[in-house]
Design an enzyme around this catalytic site. Sequence first.
Site, PDB file in Angstrom:
ATOM      1  N   ASP A 153     -59.456 -34.371  42.557  1.00 36.00           N
ATOM      2  CA  ASP A 153     -60.485 -35.101  43.105  1.00 36.00           C
ATOM      3  C   ASP A 153     -60.126 -35.001  44.631  1.00 36.00           C
ATOM      4  O   ASP A 153     -59.163 -34.930  45.024  1.00 36.00           O
ATOM      5  CB  ASP A 153     -60.498 -36.614  42.715  1.00 36.00           C
ATOM      6  CG  ASP A 153     -60.842 -36.728  41.381  1.00 36.00           C
ATOM      7  OD1 ASP A 153     -61.906 -35.859  40.817  1.00 36.00           O
ATOM      8  OD2 ASP A 153     -60.479 -37.701  40.592  1.00 36.00           O
ATOM      9  N   ASP A 174     -67.981 -34.724  39.073  1.00 39.99           N
ATOM     10  CA  ASP A 174     -68.561 -36.051  38.736  1.00 39.99           C
ATOM     11  C   ASP A 174     -69.866 -36.434  39.248  1.00 39.99           C
ATOM     12  O   ASP A 174     -70.762 -37.175  38.702  1.00 39.99           O
ATOM     13  CB  ASP A 174     -67.255 -36.989  39.626  1.00 39.99           C
ATOM     14  CG  ASP A 174     -66.049 -36.822  39.013  1.00 39.99           C
ATOM     15  OD1 ASP A 174     -66.026 -36.535  37.762  1.00 39.99           O
ATOM     16  OD2 ASP A 174     -65.061 -36.993  39.874  1.00 39.99           O
TER      17      ASP A 174
END
EC number: 3.4.23.36
Length: 211
Positions: A153, A174
Site C-alpha cells: 500500500d 483497492d
Amino acid sequence: MSARRPFSKWALLALLFVTLVAIDQWTKYLAVERLTTLFERTGAETLGERLAGFLEHQHLEPISTDPYYVWRPVWRMNYVENPGAAWGLFRGHSEAFRNGFFTLVSLGAVAFILHYYRKLRAEQRYLQVALALVLSGAVGNFLDRLARGYVIDFIEWYWWNRPDIRWPTFNIADSLIVVGVALLVLHPGSGKAAQKAGADAEGDRRASTGG
C-alpha cells in the site's frame, strides 16, 4: 458487406484486466523504487535488475526522509506492507491462517465474478466494465499476497493538514474494487444479482485486500 461484429465481452474483459493489473503492479513497483531503500541497498541499476528485486525481495525498509506529498494538506505517498486487511484486521492471526483465508476469499470472489460476467449480454457494457474493475483489483492484490504474503500500500489520504486523522493506506487495486462495487450498486438495471456482486466484492476488498 457483412455487419461489423460487436467487440466481444470477453475481449473487453481481457483488455481491461491485463491493462489494469499491469498498472496496479507498475505503481507498486514505483512505490518500492521511490519510497524504499531496496535498489540503493542492492545496487540495482538496470530495469531488469530492479524488476527482479521487486519480485524477489520482501519486508523492505522505507526511506528515512519525509513521505512524498502529492498535495500536502490531504494526500501523501507512504510505503506500507499490509499483511492483514483494512484497519489492521487479521494482523494478529498467523501467516498460515492469513494466507489460507485470503486465498480462499480471493478465489471465491473471482469465481463469483466470472460466473456473473458469463451471464451478461453483449450490450451490457456498463456491468462488464464494473465487474472487470473489481476482478482486476482482486487479482492485483492477490498477486501481492501470493508473492510476498502481504499487500503493498502507498496512497495515504488524511483530513486537512491532519495526518493523524487518515483513511487506511491503500493502492490502485483497492481503488479499482471500490469504484467497481460503486458502479454495480448504483446501476439502475443491475437488479439483485448486481447487488449481490457488489456486496460480495466489497467483502473481498475488506478481507483480502490491503485497505
